[in-house]
Write a protein that holds these residues in place. Structure first.
Motif, PDB file in Angstrom:
ATOM      1  N   VAL A  62      36.266  37.092  33.234  1.00  0.00           N
ATOM      2  CA  VAL A  62      36.604  36.149  32.175  1.00  0.00           C
ATOM      3  C   VAL A  62      37.698  35.250  32.732  1.00  0.00           C
ATOM      4  O   VAL A  62      38.548  35.703  33.507  1.00  0.00           O
ATOM      5  CB  VAL A  62      37.091  36.887  30.907  1.00  0.00           C
ATOM      6  CG1 VAL A  62      37.471  35.908  29.817  1.00  0.00           C
ATOM      7  CG2 VAL A  62      36.012  37.828  30.395  1.00  0.00           C
ATOM      8  N   GLU A  63      37.676  34.003  32.340  1.00  0.00           N
ATOM      9  CA  GLU A  63      38.653  33.055  32.852  1.00  0.00           C
ATOM     10  C   GLU A  63      40.075  33.519  32.544  1.00  0.00           C
ATOM     11  O   GLU A  63      40.343  34.068  31.484  1.00  0.00           O
ATOM     12  CB  GLU A  63      38.459  31.664  32.229  1.00  0.00           C
ATOM     13  CG  GLU A  63      37.091  31.079  32.403  1.00  0.00           C
ATOM     14  CD  GLU A  63      36.117  31.516  31.308  1.00  0.00           C
ATOM     15  OE1 GLU A  63      36.465  32.363  30.460  1.00  0.00           O
ATOM     16  OE2 GLU A  63      34.985  31.027  31.328  1.00  0.00           O
ATOM     17  N   ASP A  64      40.994  33.260  33.454  1.00  0.00           N
ATOM     18  CA  ASP A  64      42.410  33.558  33.271  1.00  0.00           C
ATOM     19  C   ASP A  64      43.006  32.488  32.352  1.00  0.00           C
ATOM     20  O   ASP A  64      42.989  31.306  32.692  1.00  0.00           O
ATOM     21  CB  ASP A  64      43.104  33.554  34.627  1.00  0.00           C
ATOM     22  CG  ASP A  64      44.598  33.827  34.546  1.00  0.00           C
ATOM     23  OD1 ASP A  64      45.152  33.934  33.427  1.00  0.00           O
ATOM     24  OD2 ASP A  64      45.211  33.936  35.616  1.00  0.00           O
ATOM     25  N   PRO A  65      43.528  32.884  31.184  1.00  0.00           N
ATOM     26  CA  PRO A  65      44.089  31.888  30.266  1.00  0.00           C
ATOM     27  C   PRO A  65      45.172  31.014  30.899  1.00  0.00           C
ATOM     28  O   PRO A  65      45.239  29.815  30.620  1.00  0.00           O
ATOM     29  CB  PRO A  65      44.656  32.736  29.121  1.00  0.00           C
ATOM     30  CG  PRO A  65      43.843  33.978  29.147  1.00  0.00           C
ATOM     31  CD  PRO A  65      43.555  34.223  30.601  1.00  0.00           C
ATOM     32  N   ALA A  66      45.999  31.595  31.773  1.00  0.00           N
ATOM     33  CA  ALA A  66      47.049  30.800  32.418  1.00  0.00           C
ATOM     34  C   ALA A  66      46.451  29.704  33.302  1.00  0.00           C
ATOM     35  O   ALA A  66      46.956  28.573  33.333  1.00  0.00           O
ATOM     36  CB  ALA A  66      47.962  31.710  33.240  1.00  0.00           C
ATOM     37  N   GLU A  67      45.380  30.027  33.992  1.00  0.00           N
ATOM     38  CA  GLU A  67      44.713  29.017  34.824  1.00  0.00           C
ATOM     39  C   GLU A  67      44.015  27.970  33.959  1.00  0.00           C
ATOM     40  O   GLU A  67      44.027  26.781  34.261  1.00  0.00           O
ATOM     41  CB  GLU A  67      43.702  29.674  35.772  1.00  0.00           C
ATOM     42  CG  GLU A  67      44.330  30.424  36.912  1.00  0.00           C
ATOM     43  CD  GLU A  67      45.131  29.514  37.831  1.00  0.00           C
ATOM     44  OE1 GLU A  67      44.626  28.447  38.216  1.00  0.00           O
ATOM     45  OE2 GLU A  67      46.287  29.885  38.143  1.00  0.00           O
ATOM     46  N   MET A  68      43.406  28.435  32.874  1.00  0.00           N
ATOM     47  CA  MET A  68      42.687  27.513  31.998  1.00  0.00           C
ATOM     48  C   MET A  68      43.657  26.576  31.276  1.00  0.00           C
ATOM     49  O   MET A  68      43.289  25.456  30.929  1.00  0.00           O
ATOM     50  CB  MET A  68      41.832  28.287  30.995  1.00  0.00           C
ATOM     51  CG  MET A  68      40.749  29.135  31.651  1.00  0.00           C
ATOM     52  SD  MET A  68      39.742  28.264  32.874  1.00  0.00           S
ATOM     53  CE  MET A  68      38.869  27.121  31.835  1.00  0.00           C
ATOM     54  N   ALA A  69      44.901  27.014  31.069  1.00  0.00           N
ATOM     55  CA  ALA A  69      45.908  26.161  30.420  1.00  0.00           C
ATOM     56  C   ALA A  69      46.170  24.903  31.241  1.00  0.00           C
ATOM     57  O   ALA A  69      46.546  23.870  30.693  1.00  0.00           O
ATOM     58  CB  ALA A  69      47.200  26.943  30.209  1.00  0.00           C
ATOM     59  N   LYS A  70      45.947  24.990  32.547  1.00  0.00           N
ATOM     60  CA  LYS A  70      46.115  23.823  33.423  1.00  0.00           C
ATOM     61  C   LYS A  70      45.050  22.772  33.138  1.00  0.00           C
ATOM     62  O   LYS A  70      45.240  21.600  33.419  1.00  0.00           O
ATOM     63  CB  LYS A  70      46.056  24.240  34.890  1.00  0.00           C
ATOM     64  CG  LYS A  70      47.179  25.179  35.290  1.00  0.00           C
ATOM     65  CD  LYS A  70      46.980  25.672  36.703  1.00  0.00           C
ATOM     66  CE  LYS A  70      48.027  26.725  37.071  1.00  0.00           C
ATOM     67  NZ  LYS A  70      47.777  27.297  38.399  1.00  0.00           N
TER      68      LYS A  70
END
Length: 160
Positions: A127-135
């Motif tokens: 599942v996508e990493d929320p911290a990375e997706m926040a970028k």
């Protein structure tokens, strides 16, 4: 939820299944077409087969046009007959059928099926990493957090 095993290129649910994949996942998260070609050849017995690879569609009822979810399960590269890790590539609910418990029911069936058939001792998925997706965007971060919460509600453990 009724499970339907996709059997290859001529399966009547294949077009709907591909539409769900394309509408549910960004292009950079979708498997290359060569992966799909190889999988569908194996499933239709046009190529050497790993009997453990499975592509499933789920429907809310027995109506074959009510496609709701898609999931691919594949064993790890370890010996095909040895118990090991299976990989869950996709689990998606068609937009018109979301928030009805279909995804949860499917996930529970997939876990039960993979962990009790002797081929798998663990089911692994990404599942996508929320911290990375926040970028990317706040919306992408929220979606990643919702996906993680969904799996955790259904008994999955988060690995870093």
């Amino acid at each position: 939820v009724f499970l339907h095993r996709i059997t290859g290129w001529n399966d009547p649910k294949l077009g709907s299944l591909m539409n769900i994949v394309q509408s549910s996942f960004p292009a950079n998260e979708q498997m290359r077409w060569s992966w799909w070609v190889e999988l569908l050849r194996e499933l239709s017995h046009d190529a050497p087969s790993s009997a453990h690879r499975v592509l499933l569609a789920a429907t809310e009822d027995e109506n074959p046009d009510a496609l709701a979810d898609v999931v691919g399960i594949e064993p790890s590269d370890s010996a095909p007959t040895a118990p090991g890790i299976c990989f869950l590539y996709y689990l998606a609910v068609a937009p018109g059928t979301r928030s009805k418990g279909i995804g949860s029911a499917l996930y529970r069936q997939i876990v039960e099926r993979t962990l009790t058939d002797g081929d798998c001792t663990a089911l692994l998925f990404e599942v996508e990493d929320p911290a990375e997706m926040a970028k990317t965007s706040a919306e992408a971060k929220e979606l990643a957090e919702r996906r993680i919460a969904f799996y955790q509600r259904n008994g999955a453990k988060l690995l870093n």
